[in-house]
Design an enzyme around this catalytic site. Structure first.
Site, PDB file in Angstrom:
ATOM      1  CG  HIS A  97      -1.915  -1.075   1.092  1.00 29.10           C
ATOM      2  ND1 HIS A  97      -3.015  -1.001   1.883  1.00 29.10           N
ATOM      3  CD2 HIS A  97      -2.369  -2.100  -0.140  1.00 29.10           C
ATOM      4  CE1 HIS A  97      -4.017  -2.013   1.582  1.00 29.10           C
ATOM      5  NE2 HIS A  97      -3.473  -2.491   0.317  1.00 29.10           N
ATOM      6  CD  GLU A 126      -1.202   4.036   3.718  1.00 31.47           C
ATOM      7  OE1 GLU A 126      -1.190   3.305   2.797  1.00 31.47           O
ATOM      8  OE2 GLU A 126      -2.637   4.406   4.014  1.00 31.47           O
ATOM      9  CB  THR A 151     -23.540   8.746 -33.697  1.00 34.14           C
ATOM     10  OG1 THR A 151     -24.745   8.063 -33.891  1.00 34.14           O
ATOM     11  CG2 THR A 151     -23.736   9.285 -32.274  1.00 34.14           C
ATOM     12  CG  LEU A 198     -16.020  -3.146 -27.751  1.00 36.17           C
ATOM     13  CD1 LEU A 198     -17.404  -3.783 -27.307  1.00 36.17           C
ATOM     14  CD2 LEU A 198     -16.259  -1.659 -27.752  1.00 36.17           C
ATOM     15  NE  ARG A 215      -7.047  -0.729 -31.290  1.00 36.54           N
ATOM     16  CZ  ARG A 215      -8.535  -0.594 -31.100  1.00 36.54           C
ATOM     17  NH1 ARG A 215      -9.202  -1.805 -30.842  1.00 36.54           N
ATOM     18  NH2 ARG A 215      -9.238   0.359 -31.139  1.00 36.54           N
ATOM     19  CB  ALA A 264     -28.848   6.163 -29.965  1.00 33.36           C
ATOM     20  CB  THR A 265     -31.394   1.725 -28.377  1.00 30.23           C
ATOM     21  OG1 THR A 265     -31.838   2.193 -29.764  1.00 30.23           O
ATOM     22  CG2 THR A 265     -32.632   1.088 -27.435  1.00 30.23           C
ATOM     23  CB  SER A 301     -25.835   5.341 -24.898  1.00 31.47           C
ATOM     24  OG  SER A 301     -24.648   4.643 -25.464  1.00 31.47           O
ATOM     25  N   GLY A 302     -28.877   5.677 -24.222  1.00 31.61           N
ATOM     26  CA  GLY A 302     -30.166   6.717 -23.866  1.00 31.61           C
ATOM     27  C   GLY A 302     -30.860   5.820 -22.568  1.00 31.61           C
TER      28      GLY A 302
END
Lengths: 378, 378
Positions: free
Chosen positions: A55, A57, A169, A212, A215, A313-314, A316-317
Site C-alpha cells: 500500500h 503508506e 453519430t 472493444l 490496444r 443510442a438506444t 446509452s439512452g
C-alpha cells in the site's frame, strides 16, 4: 473541520499526484498516494501500484527507510484513510503507528465498510493527531468507481458518446467513419484502460464489428510509463437479450474475458461454439423485454469499480433515462451531419426543461480537433 | 511580397485596433484605422467613425496636426487602401500626398471597384513608397461584409443558431426558454448590432413573436463606449412567402425598418394596415414555392454589407444547403434535450461524409456557461 496550511495543501497535492500514477493498475483496489514529511522536508513517498503489492503508506515508509531517514515524529499525508484490516498486507494504520509518525493528514475516509473510520480511530487511539478532509474532491475524483462500489455495490457508470455538433453519430445510412479524429480515438483507448468493463449492445457488434479491447500501441503517454503486462483488458460485456450474437465477430477473436448477457439461456450447442474466454449471464427482463440494466450492474458491481458504456443510442439512452449513469463523456467533432443523421441518445419525449437529464460540467478540453466534455449526471 | 519589421506589425496592429472601434457605426462604409509614425514614434492616430464623417487617414492627419507634429517624411499604416475617389470627402490618397508622407503600409487593397488599386497607384505616382499585405487576414476579418458586397453584390450571411449539445433548439412541444444563458443572449444583441439586417421566417414570428431589434441596455460593454443614437437598428426582414403575417406582432410595434418578403403581392387592404416603417418585396419562387433566397440576398446586397439569419431550422438549413451562408455562429448550451427535440438545422439526407457542409472553425469561446463557435462555411 480542520484548517490546513498552504504547506499541507502542497504535500497533499503531491500525494494525489503519486496516487494518480496507479490509475491504470490498482483495480479493484483504489489509487492511493502517501508523502512523509519531517521538519518541512519530504523524507519518503509512495503509492499503491497493484492489488497484492504494498500500500501507499508501506511504500512511503520503505522509501524513507531506504534513504536512512528517521520517521519518528513525521507527518504522513495520505489520499485515503489508512486501512485497519488484515488483507493481503497488514493494516497501514498499524504501520504508521509502528513508524511513530506524529500526525496523519487524510484526504478522504474510506468507503470500504471494513475500514470506514476504523483506520482513523486506530491512529487516534495510538495518540496520533489525525486531520481529515484536505483536497477531498480531488482525492475522490481519483476513486469514483471504488467509492461508489463500496457504498452501493454498483459500479460507476460512464457513458461515452462521439457525435457531431448537431448531436449525430452517423448519417442516416449508418456511415460514421470517421466523425472524430485519431486523437479522440486514442483518448477513448485510455478511457477503456481505466475502466473494469466495457458495455455494448448486440446491434453495435453486428453493425460495427468492434474489438472493444485496449490496444497498448494506441495508449500514447501511458505506453511510455507502463509495461504492457500491467495494463488491464476491460471485461467486454455484450447485451444480447435475444441470444443473437454468433462467434465469428472480431470481439471473440481476442483472448480476454467477454460476458454475454441475455434474458434467456443460450442453447447448449450455441454456447459451446464460443471460446473459453466467453461467459454467460441470464437476467430478468425489463418492461421492454430487454436485459434489466440494474440487475446487470449489480452483477458487475461484484467485481468492477467502474464500467464504460460504448453503445448505440438506444442502450446509452436507456442507461441515462433509467438514471443508472454517473457520467457522460462526449467527444464532439466540429462537423454538422444534418437533421437526417442518427441521434446520439434515444431519450424520452421530454415535455418540460425541468425533466431533462441533469448535467454538471466537470471538464472540457480540446482533444485534437474535437472537444471532450465530461459531465456528471443526476 | 514585401517583408515587414516587428515594428511595422506593431503599428498595423494598433491601426486594426483603432479600426475596430468603428465596427458598430461605420456601415455601409468599412472599418478603417490609421497610424502615422515619424522617427519611430506615433504622431497621429485616427479611425473612421461614421459614414459622412472623416476617413481614418484624414482623422490621423488632423490628430498629428492638433498635436503640432510635422508629418513630412512620416509612415502611414492604414488597414485598407486609401480611397482615390471624391465621395462625401476628398480622396484620402490625396490627403496623404499633400501631407508629404514618405511611406504608406496598407493591410488590404479595397474591393470597392471605385478604388481597387487606384489609391495605391495614386500614392506611387506621387513618389510615395507603398507596401501592401501586412496583417491582411486581421484587416479582412474586420470588413468581411463590405469586402464581399463590393466583390459580389451579395451581403455576408451569418447564420445564428442556439442549440443544446445534442443539436436541438427546442423540446418536441416547442418549449425553448431558455436553452442558452443571459450571457449568450446579450452576445446575440451585439451580433445584431453589427449586422445591417436580421432575416427570419414567418413561422418564427408567429411561434415566438420576437422583436428582433437591438436593445441598447443589453449591449454590455458597447453601451459604455457608444451613444445610443450611434447604434444602428438592423433592417428586420421577414420571409412570408404566402403573405400570412399580420400587423399585431411585436415586431411591428417597434418603429424601425421592416421588410416583408413574399412570392405574391400582399392585398392592398392588408398592406395599408401595416405601419409606415414596413416595406414590401415580392420575389420569384424557388422549387418549393418559397421566396427565392438568392434573389432576396441580391436585393439586400444593394444596401447591406452583412445579414444575420435568426430563423427556424427550415430557413437556416435552406440557406446553408443552398450554399448562401458564409458563417455559422453556434451558441451551444451544456444541456441534452433528447432525441425527440427539434433539430437545429433541416438539412438534406447526406449519404457520404464528403457531402457535408464544409466548416472551418474560426473562433471558439465560452460565453457564460455556453460555448460560442464561429465557423466559415464553404
Amino acid at each position: 473541520m480542520a484548517t490546513f496550511s498552504v504547506f499541507d495543501t502542497q504535500m497533499m497535492s503531491r500525494a494525489i499526484q503519486l496516487a494518480r500514477l496507479g490509475q491504470y493498475t490498482t483495480r479493484p483496489n483504489p489509487c492511493v498516494g502517501c508523502v512523509l514529511v519531517l521538519n518541512g522536508k519530504i523524507i519518503g513517498e509512495g503509492y499503491h501500484h497493484k492489488a497484492g503489492q504494498g500500500h501507499a503508506e508501506v511504500n512511503a515508509i520503505a522509501d524513507a527507510k531506504a534513504k536512512n531517514h528517521s520517521i519518528k515524529g513525521a507527518t504522513a499525508y495520505v489520499t485515503l484513510e489508512p486501512c485497519s484490516h488484515y488483507g493481503r498486507t497488514p493494516p497501514c494504520a498499524e504501520g504508521l503507528i509502528k513508524a511513530e509518525v506524529a500526525r496523519v493528514v487524510v484526504a478522504i475516509t474510506d468507503a470500504n465498510p471494513q475500514v470506514a473510520g476504523n483506520g482513523i480511530n486506530m491512529l487516534k487511539r495510538a495518540g496520533i493527531e489525525v486531520e481529515v478532509g484536505l483536497l477531498e474532491e480531488e482525492a475522490l475524483t481519483l476513486n469514483l468507481g471504488f467509492m461508489k462500489r463500496m457504498q452501493t455495490q454498483m459500479p460507476w457508470v460512464s457513458v461515452k458518446v462521439a457525435a457531431s455538433l448537431d448531436g449525430k453519430t452517423a448519417l442516416s445510412n449508418g456511415v460514421s467513419k470517421w466523425i472524430t479524429t485519431t486523437a479522440a480515438r486514442k483518448d477513448v483507448q485510455k478511457m477503456r484502460a481505466k475502466h473494469c468493463a466495457v458495455i455494448t449492445g448486440v446491434d453495435t457488434v453486428i453493425a460495427d464489428n468492434p474489438s472493444l479491447n485496449v490496444r497498448f500501441d494506441e495508449l500514447g503517454s501511458v505506453k511510455h510509463s507502463h509495461d504492457e503486462a500491467d495494463i488491464f483488458q476491460p471485461l467486454r460485456v455484450v447485451l444480447d437479450s435475444n441470444c443473437r450474437v454468433t462467434p465469428e465477430y472480431q470481439l471473440f477473436q481476442i483472448n480476454s474475458p467477454i460476458l454475454l448477457v441475455s434474458t434467456k439461456d443460450y442453447p447448449a450447442q450455441i454456447k459451446q461454439q464460443f471460446p473459453a474466454h466467453v461467459s454467460f449471464l441470464q437476467t430478468t427482463t425489463d418492461a421492454q423485454g430487454r436485459v434489466c440494466l440494474k440487475t446487470l450492474l449489480l452483477h458487475l458491481g461484484q467485481s468492477c469499480n467502474s464500467v464504460m458504456v460504448e453503445a448505440g443510442a438506444t442502450l446509452s439512452g436507456s442507461i441515462i433515462s433509467q438514471q443508472l449513469a454517473d457520467e457522460l463523456v462526449l467527444y464532439q467533432a466540429p462537423k454538422i451531419l444534418g437533421s437526417e443523421g442518427r441521434n446520439m441518445l434515444n431519450l424520452p419525449d421530454y415535455q418540460t426543461m425541468e425533466n431533462l437529464p441533469n448535467l454538471t460540467l466537470k471538464d472540457k478540453r480540446n482533444v485534437g480537433h474535437d472537444t471532450r466534455f465530461m459531465f456528471r449526471l443526476g
